[in-house]
Scaffold this motif. Structure first.
Motif, PDB file in Angstrom:
ATOM      1  N   THR A 160      -2.601  10.043 -11.116  1.00  0.00           N
ATOM      2  CA  THR A 160      -2.075   8.899 -11.727  1.00  0.00           C
ATOM      3  C   THR A 160      -3.792   7.939 -12.810  1.00  0.00           C
ATOM      4  O   THR A 160      -2.879   7.389 -13.588  1.00  0.00           O
ATOM      5  CB  THR A 160      -2.133   8.301 -10.363  1.00  0.00           C
ATOM      6  OG1 THR A 160      -3.030   8.701  -9.540  1.00  0.00           O
ATOM      7  CG2 THR A 160      -0.079   8.521  -9.462  1.00  0.00           C
ATOM      8  N   GLU A 164      -0.408  -4.142  -6.624  1.00  0.00           N
ATOM      9  CA  GLU A 164       0.040  -4.613  -5.088  1.00  0.00           C
ATOM     10  C   GLU A 164      -0.984  -6.038  -4.664  1.00  0.00           C
ATOM     11  O   GLU A 164      -1.003  -6.914  -3.752  1.00  0.00           O
ATOM     12  CB  GLU A 164      -1.781  -3.393  -4.622  1.00  0.00           C
ATOM     13  CG  GLU A 164      -0.914  -2.233  -4.329  1.00  0.00           C
ATOM     14  CD  GLU A 164      -2.503  -1.682  -3.389  1.00  0.00           C
ATOM     15  OE1 GLU A 164      -3.641  -2.026  -3.853  1.00  0.00           O
ATOM     16  OE2 GLU A 164      -1.826   0.086  -3.671  1.00  0.00           O
ATOM     17  N   SER A 217      -7.163  -3.873  -1.264  1.00  0.00           N
ATOM     18  CA  SER A 217      -6.719  -3.070  -1.782  1.00  0.00           C
ATOM     19  C   SER A 217      -6.936  -3.391  -3.404  1.00  0.00           C
ATOM     20  O   SER A 217      -7.312  -2.294  -3.657  1.00  0.00           O
ATOM     21  CB  SER A 217      -5.561  -2.094  -1.646  1.00  0.00           C
ATOM     22  OG  SER A 217      -5.229  -0.997  -2.124  1.00  0.00           O
ATOM     23  N   GLY A 218      -6.027  -4.257  -4.086  1.00  0.00           N
ATOM     24  CA  GLY A 218      -5.880  -4.446  -5.229  1.00  0.00           C
ATOM     25  C   GLY A 218      -7.217  -5.118  -6.389  1.00  0.00           C
ATOM     26  O   GLY A 218      -7.331  -4.348  -7.094  1.00  0.00           O
ATOM     27  N   THR A 250       4.228   6.016  -1.131  1.00  0.00           N
ATOM     28  CA  THR A 250       3.063   6.041  -2.556  1.00  0.00           C
ATOM     29  C   THR A 250       2.139   6.652  -0.559  1.00  0.00           C
ATOM     30  O   THR A 250       1.465   7.188  -0.210  1.00  0.00           O
ATOM     31  CB  THR A 250       3.056   6.286  -3.427  1.00  0.00           C
ATOM     32  OG1 THR A 250       3.728   5.545  -4.015  1.00  0.00           O
ATOM     33  CG2 THR A 250       1.908   6.822  -3.225  1.00  0.00           C
ATOM     34  N   VAL A 251       1.193   5.149  -0.296  1.00  0.00           N
ATOM     35  CA  VAL A 251       0.504   4.897   0.692  1.00  0.00           C
ATOM     36  C   VAL A 251       1.022   5.711   1.860  1.00  0.00           C
ATOM     37  O   VAL A 251      -0.689   7.160   2.871  1.00  0.00           O
ATOM     38  CB  VAL A 251       0.294   3.957   1.307  1.00  0.00           C
ATOM     39  CG1 VAL A 251      -0.985   4.098   2.197  1.00  0.00           C
ATOM     40  CG2 VAL A 251      -0.256   3.378  -0.702  1.00  0.00           C
ATOM     41  N   LEU A 272       7.139  -4.122  -3.728  1.00  0.00           N
ATOM     42  CA  LEU A 272       5.411  -2.966  -3.497  1.00  0.00           C
ATOM     43  C   LEU A 272       6.192  -1.783  -2.380  1.00  0.00           C
ATOM     44  O   LEU A 272       5.760  -1.123  -2.194  1.00  0.00           O
ATOM     45  CB  LEU A 272       4.916  -4.102  -1.825  1.00  0.00           C
ATOM     46  CG  LEU A 272       4.419  -5.443  -2.341  1.00  0.00           C
ATOM     47  CD1 LEU A 272       3.319  -5.841  -1.162  1.00  0.00           C
ATOM     48  CD2 LEU A 272       2.808  -4.231  -3.333  1.00  0.00           C
ATOM     49  N   ALA A 283      -0.238   0.563 -10.214  1.00  0.00           N
ATOM     50  CA  ALA A 283      -0.574   0.609  -8.470  1.00  0.00           C
ATOM     51  C   ALA A 283      -0.724  -0.745  -8.312  1.00  0.00           C
ATOM     52  O   ALA A 283      -0.735  -1.820  -7.096  1.00  0.00           O
ATOM     53  CB  ALA A 283      -0.203   1.405  -8.184  1.00  0.00           C
ATOM     54  N   LYS A 284      -2.490  -0.656  -8.336  1.00  0.00           N
ATOM     55  CA  LYS A 284      -3.470  -2.328  -8.022  1.00  0.00           C
ATOM     56  C   LYS A 284      -2.372  -3.064  -8.870  1.00  0.00           C
ATOM     57  O   LYS A 284      -3.090  -3.984  -8.173  1.00  0.00           O
ATOM     58  CB  LYS A 284      -4.341  -1.745  -8.729  1.00  0.00           C
ATOM     59  CG  LYS A 284      -4.944  -0.490  -7.765  1.00  0.00           C
ATOM     60  CD  LYS A 284      -5.928  -0.300  -6.845  1.00  0.00           C
ATOM     61  CE  LYS A 284      -4.900   1.013  -6.329  1.00  0.00           C
ATOM     62  NZ  LYS A 284      -5.376   0.608  -4.810  1.00  0.00           N
ATOM     63  N   ASN A 289      -2.669  -5.311   0.703  1.00  0.00           N
ATOM     64  CA  ASN A 289      -2.660  -5.257  -0.447  1.00  0.00           C
ATOM     65  C   ASN A 289      -3.563  -5.929  -1.447  1.00  0.00           C
ATOM     66  O   ASN A 289      -4.001  -5.615  -2.792  1.00  0.00           O
ATOM     67  CB  ASN A 289      -1.111  -5.440  -0.776  1.00  0.00           C
ATOM     68  CG  ASN A 289       0.069  -4.311  -0.394  1.00  0.00           C
ATOM     69  OD1 ASN A 289      -0.371  -3.448  -0.952  1.00  0.00           O
ATOM     70  ND2 ASN A 289       0.438  -4.412   0.595  1.00  0.00           N
ATOM     71  N   VAL A 342       5.105   1.302  -3.257  1.00  0.00           N
ATOM     72  CA  VAL A 342       3.441   0.940  -3.027  1.00  0.00           C
ATOM     73  C   VAL A 342       3.418   1.863  -1.620  1.00  0.00           C
ATOM     74  O   VAL A 342       2.549   2.827  -1.720  1.00  0.00           O
ATOM     75  CB  VAL A 342       2.105   0.440  -3.140  1.00  0.00           C
ATOM     76  CG1 VAL A 342       1.357   0.714  -3.118  1.00  0.00           C
ATOM     77  CG2 VAL A 342       2.790  -0.238  -5.243  1.00  0.00           C
ATOM     78  N   THR A 343       3.613   0.843  -0.856  1.00  0.00           N
ATOM     79  CA  THR A 343       4.268   1.399   0.609  1.00  0.00           C
ATOM     80  C   THR A 343       4.683   3.220   0.890  1.00  0.00           C
ATOM     81  O   THR A 343       4.029   3.649   1.541  1.00  0.00           O
ATOM     82  CB  THR A 343       4.840   0.521   1.049  1.00  0.00           C
ATOM     83  OG1 THR A 343       4.744  -0.839   1.055  1.00  0.00           O
ATOM     84  CG2 THR A 343       4.330   0.880   2.777  1.00  0.00           C
TER      85      THR A 343
END
Lengths: 42, 154
Positions: free
Chosen positions: B49, B62, B23-24, B88-89, B82, B58-59, B20, B85-86
């Protein structure tokens, strides 16, 4: 999120390789701390 | 067995945390090009988004949640932070992508998250109050008063 355009998993391995290396370092630190605590108890 | 459990959970926590964080921070620092979904629905979702500023939020989530997991700080809270986010991913990667490694990645992160939720489950049990009384910030907590009286007792 990871790369979804490039079938070559270059970007994915970038994200995942970093996470994997980080997790291995985390476990090594946890093991080292446990060993150090066990030694200092004696 | 307890040792294995401890190290396995440490591995999952740090893996999810670093993933995360990377990714963020990649969104802001661009170590690699920003990933874009392969399918048109996913690409449209990402465009919307981004336009609304939710992707940027979201970033940030993360980044904050990932740092908490990596350094073992406020882990039960970070898992809640999180979770959207998880989820959605998981939907974007596992159920929308046609690439095997992308599907595996989303599913693996979701499984790690679920196992960590189970590992920290007892922190959430106090939230399951059927009839919760108010305990507002703007009023002294009766429980604190009771604790004060108890601590002052000889």
């Amino acid at each position: 999120m990871i790369d979804m355009t490039n079938p070559s998993p270059l970007l994915m391995t970038g994200f995942e390789r970093t996470a994997f290396i980080g997790a291995v370092i985390g476990v090594v630190i946890a093991v080292a701390l446990d060993l150090w605590r066990a030694r200092s108890k004696r | 067995l307890k040792f294995a459990e401890r190290y396995l959970l440490t591995f999952m926590r740090v893996y999810l945390g670093v993933f995360n964080v990377v990714s963020g921070s990649n969104y802001f620092l661009r170590f690699w090009p920003q990933p874009v979904p392969h399918d048109p629905t996913g690409a449209a979702y990402m465009a919307v988004t981004l336009h609304l500023g939710l992707f940027q939020l979201a970033k940030v989530i993360e980044l904050v949640g990932g740092l908490c997991l990596t350094f073992d700080i406020y882990v039960p809270f970070a898992l809640v932070l999180l979770a959207p986010v998880t989820a959605t991913v998981l939907v974007m990667d596992t159920f929308s992508s046609d690439l095997a490694h992308v599907r595996a990645s989303g599913a693996r992160n979701f499984i790690f998250h679920a196992v960590l939720f189970a590992a920290y489950a007892r922190y959430y049990f106090p939230l399951l109050k059927l009839r919760a009384e108010w305990r507002p910030l703007w009023r002294a907590d009766p429980r604190d008063k009771a604790a004060d009286i108890l601590s002052e007792a000889p």
